[in-house]
Design a protein around this motif. Structure first.
Motif, PDB file in Angstrom:
ATOM      1  N   ALA A  86       0.823  -1.210   0.000  1.00 31.60           N
ATOM      2  CA  ALA A  86       0.000   0.000   0.000  1.00 31.60           C
ATOM      3  C   ALA A  86       0.859   1.262   0.000  1.00 31.60           C
ATOM      4  CB  ALA A  86      -0.932  -0.005   1.202  1.00 31.60           C
ATOM      5  N   TRP A  87       1.970   1.246   0.701  1.00 26.20           N
ATOM      6  CA  TRP A  87       2.859   2.413   0.716  1.00 26.20           C
ATOM      7  C   TRP A  87       3.498   2.614  -0.651  1.00 26.20           C
ATOM      8  CZ3 TRP A  87       6.248   2.576   5.732  1.00 26.20           C
ATOM      9  CH2 TRP A  87       5.412   2.618   6.847  1.00 26.20           C
ATOM     10  N   ILE A  88       3.882   1.530  -1.266  1.00 26.57           N
ATOM     11  CA  ILE A  88       4.517   1.610  -2.586  1.00 26.57           C
ATOM     12  C   ILE A  88       3.519   2.160  -3.606  1.00 26.57           C
ATOM     13  CG2 ILE A  88       5.623   0.286  -4.423  1.00 26.57           C
ATOM     14  CD1 ILE A  88       6.315  -1.762  -2.097  1.00 26.57           C
ATOM     15  N   ALA A  89       2.283   1.699  -3.531  1.00 20.33           N
ATOM     16  CA  ALA A  89       1.248   2.132  -4.469  1.00 20.33           C
ATOM     17  C   ALA A  89       0.961   3.630  -4.348  1.00 20.33           C
ATOM     18  CB  ALA A  89      -0.021   1.323  -4.248  1.00 20.33           C
ATOM     19  N   VAL A  90       1.108   4.180  -3.156  1.00 18.98           N
ATOM     20  CA  VAL A  90       0.871   5.610  -2.954  1.00 18.98           C
ATOM     21  C   VAL A  90       2.005   6.438  -3.557  1.00 18.98           C
ATOM     22  CG1 VAL A  90       0.643   7.405  -1.188  1.00 18.98           C
ATOM     23  CG2 VAL A  90      -0.514   5.233  -0.897  1.00 18.98           C
ATOM     24  N   THR A  91       3.176   5.845  -3.663  1.00 21.03           N
ATOM     25  CA  THR A  91       4.355   6.556  -4.160  1.00 21.03           C
ATOM     26  C   THR A  91       4.254   6.875  -5.642  1.00 21.03           C
ATOM     27  OG1 THR A  91       5.708   5.468  -2.507  1.00 21.03           O
ATOM     28  CG2 THR A  91       6.871   6.416  -4.367  1.00 21.03           C
ATOM     29  N   GLY A  92       3.588   6.019  -6.407  1.00 23.42           N
ATOM     30  CA  GLY A  92       3.531   6.249  -7.845  1.00 23.42           C
ATOM     31  C   GLY A  92       2.560   5.321  -8.540  1.00 23.42           C
ATOM     32  N   ASN A  93       2.695   5.267  -9.834  1.00 21.92           N
ATOM     33  CA  ASN A  93       1.820   4.483 -10.696  1.00 21.92           C
ATOM     34  C   ASN A  93       2.291   3.021 -10.694  1.00 21.92           C
ATOM     35  OD1 ASN A  93       0.082   3.568 -12.680  1.00 21.92           O
ATOM     36  ND2 ASN A  93       1.211   4.519 -14.355  1.00 21.92           N
ATOM     37  N   LEU A  94       1.967   2.310  -9.640  1.00 21.01           N
ATOM     38  CA  LEU A  94       2.415   0.923  -9.475  1.00 21.01           C
ATOM     39  C   LEU A  94       1.610   0.010 -10.400  1.00 21.01           C
ATOM     40  CD1 LEU A  94       4.262  -1.006  -7.878  1.00 21.01           C
ATOM     41  CD2 LEU A  94       2.370  -1.296  -6.271  1.00 21.01           C
ATOM     42  N   VAL A  95       2.301  -0.543 -11.401  1.00 14.15           N
ATOM     43  CA  VAL A  95       1.630  -1.429 -12.350  1.00 14.15           C
ATOM     44  C   VAL A  95       2.128  -2.875 -12.238  1.00 14.15           C
ATOM     45  CG1 VAL A  95       1.153   0.426 -13.994  1.00 14.15           C
ATOM     46  CG2 VAL A  95       3.255  -0.911 -14.224  1.00 14.15           C
ATOM     47  N   PHE A  96       3.250  -3.057 -11.543  1.00 18.59           N
ATOM     48  CA  PHE A  96       3.817  -4.398 -11.379  1.00 18.59           C
ATOM     49  C   PHE A  96       4.315  -4.547  -9.954  1.00 18.59           C
ATOM     50  CE2 PHE A  96       7.372  -7.331 -11.237  1.00 18.59           C
ATOM     51  CZ  PHE A  96       6.902  -8.426 -11.940  1.00 18.59           C
ATOM     52  N   PHE A  97       3.882  -5.611  -9.290  1.00 19.31           N
ATOM     53  CA  PHE A  97       4.327  -5.897  -7.932  1.00 19.31           C
ATOM     54  C   PHE A  97       4.448  -7.403  -7.799  1.00 19.31           C
ATOM     55  CE2 PHE A  97       3.675  -7.075  -3.531  1.00 19.31           C
ATOM     56  CZ  PHE A  97       4.458  -6.165  -2.843  1.00 19.31           C
ATOM     57  N   ARG A  98       5.575  -7.840  -7.266  1.00 17.66           N
ATOM     58  CA  ARG A  98       5.756  -9.268  -7.026  1.00 17.66           C
ATOM     59  C   ARG A  98       6.422  -9.458  -5.673  1.00 17.66           C
ATOM     60  NH1 ARG A  98       7.840 -12.107 -11.949  1.00 17.66           N
ATOM     61  NH2 ARG A  98       5.670 -11.896 -12.542  1.00 17.66           N
ATOM     62  N   GLN A  99       5.803 -10.303  -4.853  1.00 17.86           N
ATOM     63  CA  GLN A  99       6.319 -10.590  -3.523  1.00 17.86           C
ATOM     64  C   GLN A  99       7.061 -11.914  -3.544  1.00 17.86           C
ATOM     65  OE1 GLN A  99       3.497  -9.952  -0.425  1.00 17.86           O
ATOM     66  NE2 GLN A  99       4.624 -11.176   1.059  1.00 17.86           N
ATOM     67  N   HIS A 100       8.239 -11.927  -2.926  1.00 15.14           N
ATOM     68  CA  HIS A 100       9.066 -13.118  -2.901  1.00 15.14           C
ATOM     69  C   HIS A 100       9.183 -13.665  -1.486  1.00 15.14           C
ATOM     70  CE1 HIS A 100      10.120 -12.589  -7.085  1.00 15.14           C
ATOM     71  NE2 HIS A 100      10.278 -11.300  -6.825  1.00 15.14           N
ATOM     72  N   GLN A 101       9.557 -14.926  -1.379  1.00 16.01           N
ATOM     73  CA  GLN A 101       9.637 -15.606  -0.092  1.00 16.01           C
ATOM     74  C   GLN A 101      11.006 -15.500   0.572  1.00 16.01           C
ATOM     75  OE1 GLN A 101       6.827 -16.753   1.287  1.00 16.01           O
ATOM     76  NE2 GLN A 101       5.916 -15.898  -0.562  1.00 16.01           N
TER      77      GLN A 101
END
Length: 100
Positions: A55-70
């Motif tokens: 959510a913080w990253i999305a507020v920073t800019g136009n987040l079009v790609f996000f991938r979470q790693h383990q």
């Protein structure tokens, strides 16, 4: 530090923090002048020094790609180069389909 010095790229490593050192700063997230309007991608690694929520990253800019790693962290390019490269390729393929 030696890597930054020898490659003459230390100054650019500070760019993400430049909005914190301007007169009258109210914070990067609250100030529309610092919003990133270009398509932005983010690879999230749990062992990052300060793993921020999506959510913080999305507020920073136009987040079009996000991938979470383990696994992985601050030096993901050294720890998991294939994983990070795949994220980069997928992001570029998403925002620049002519390349894919």
């Amino acid at each position: 530090m030696t890597l930054y010095w020898l490659t003459d790229c230390f100054a650019t490593t500070l760019y993400p923090y430049r909005q914190l050192f301007v007169p009258g700063v109210i914070g990067a997230h609250e100030n529309p002048a610092w919003h990133i309007n270009k398509p932005m991608g983010f690879s999230w690694f749990p062992k990052e020094i300060f793993p921020v929520p999506r959510a913080w990253i999305a507020v920073t800019g136009n987040l079009v790609f996000f991938r979470q790693h383990q696994k992985g962290g601050h030096f993901a390019a050294l720890e998991n180069p294939e994983v990070l490269l795949k994220d980069l390729e997928d992001f570029i393929g998403q925002v620049w389909p002519a390349v894919a």
